[in-house]
Design a protein around this motif. Sequence first.
Motif, PDB file in Angstrom:
ATOM      1  N   SER A  65       0.853  -1.187   0.000  1.00 50.15           N
ATOM      2  CA  SER A  65       0.000   0.000   0.000  1.00 50.15           C
ATOM      3  C   SER A  65       0.889   1.238   0.000  1.00 50.15           C
ATOM      4  CB  SER A  65      -0.935   0.003   1.211  1.00 50.15           C
ATOM      5  OG  SER A  65      -0.194   0.070   2.411  1.00 50.15           O
ATOM      6  N   GLY A  66       0.279   2.351  -0.317  1.00 47.05           N
ATOM      7  CA  GLY A  66       1.000   3.611  -0.374  1.00 47.05           C
ATOM      8  C   GLY A  66       0.042   4.749  -0.646  1.00 47.05           C
ATOM      9  N   VAL A  67       0.558   5.787  -1.279  1.00 45.87           N
ATOM     10  CA  VAL A  67      -0.266   6.936  -1.642  1.00 45.87           C
ATOM     11  C   VAL A  67      -0.056   7.235  -3.118  1.00 45.87           C
ATOM     12  CG1 VAL A  67      -0.312   7.948   0.675  1.00 45.87           C
ATOM     13  CG2 VAL A  67       1.469   8.624  -0.928  1.00 45.87           C
ATOM     14  N   THR A  83      -4.307   0.795  -1.809  1.00 46.80           N
ATOM     15  CA  THR A  83      -3.647  -0.492  -1.873  1.00 46.80           C
ATOM     16  C   THR A  83      -3.711  -0.938  -3.329  1.00 46.80           C
ATOM     17  OG1 THR A  83      -3.453  -2.678  -0.869  1.00 46.80           O
ATOM     18  CG2 THR A  83      -5.691  -1.891  -1.341  1.00 46.80           C
ATOM     19  N   ILE A  84      -2.911  -1.925  -3.661  1.00 45.82           N
ATOM     20  CA  ILE A  84      -2.845  -2.389  -5.036  1.00 45.82           C
ATOM     21  C   ILE A  84      -3.299  -3.837  -5.099  1.00 45.82           C
ATOM     22  CG2 ILE A  84      -1.308  -2.849  -6.980  1.00 45.82           C
ATOM     23  CD1 ILE A  84       0.479  -0.549  -5.902  1.00 45.82           C
ATOM     24  N   MET A 132      -6.099  -1.602 -10.943  1.00 49.88           N
ATOM     25  CA  MET A 132      -5.508  -2.308  -9.811  1.00 49.88           C
ATOM     26  C   MET A 132      -5.553  -1.490  -8.510  1.00 49.88           C
ATOM     27  SD  MET A 132      -2.239  -3.759 -11.931  1.00 49.88           S
ATOM     28  CE  MET A 132      -1.645  -5.020 -10.792  1.00 49.88           C
ATOM     29  N   ILE A 133      -5.914  -0.228  -8.601  1.00 52.29           N
ATOM     30  CA  ILE A 133      -5.907   0.670  -7.436  1.00 52.29           C
ATOM     31  C   ILE A 133      -7.210   0.550  -6.645  1.00 52.29           C
ATOM     32  CG2 ILE A 133      -5.866   3.120  -6.756  1.00 52.29           C
ATOM     33  CD1 ILE A 133      -3.193   2.146  -7.773  1.00 52.29           C
TER      34      ILE A 133
END
Length: 137
Positions: A65-67, A83-84, A132-133
């Motif tokens: 996960s990220g931004v 998350t992806i 995918m997001i």
Amino acid sequence: MKALKILGPEELVVEDLPLSEPADDEVRVRMQYGGICGSDLHYYFLGRNGAFEVTEPFTPGHEMSGVVDLDPSGTWAPGTPVTIAPATFGTPQRGIEDRRHLWPGGTYLGSASTHPHTQGGMQEYRTVKNFMIRALP
């Protein structure tokens, strides 16, 4: 940009890679968290996961996960926590059009089942297809 690379059994390096520019149907994510699962451990300790051998520098990680860093479509605002979903899908098949996870030719981020390997998320930035997001709360 830094990326973790497995070169073979118990051989791990950090490489500098160019920052990718996302296409119109892609999103670049600044990674913040990555899970380490059994397949990642197999790739690291054994240089393989079952029949799938690391044959080139390989970035593991499919739990991440990220931004949002950059979305050319404007759908996702920079800084949005996401998350992806790591699966990509193959060729649609008659009778299973609604079950794309079963289509042949798909792959998974962080998998050495393909050549070239499908690089994973253990890197500072990861560019993925926009489907995918998934937004996080």
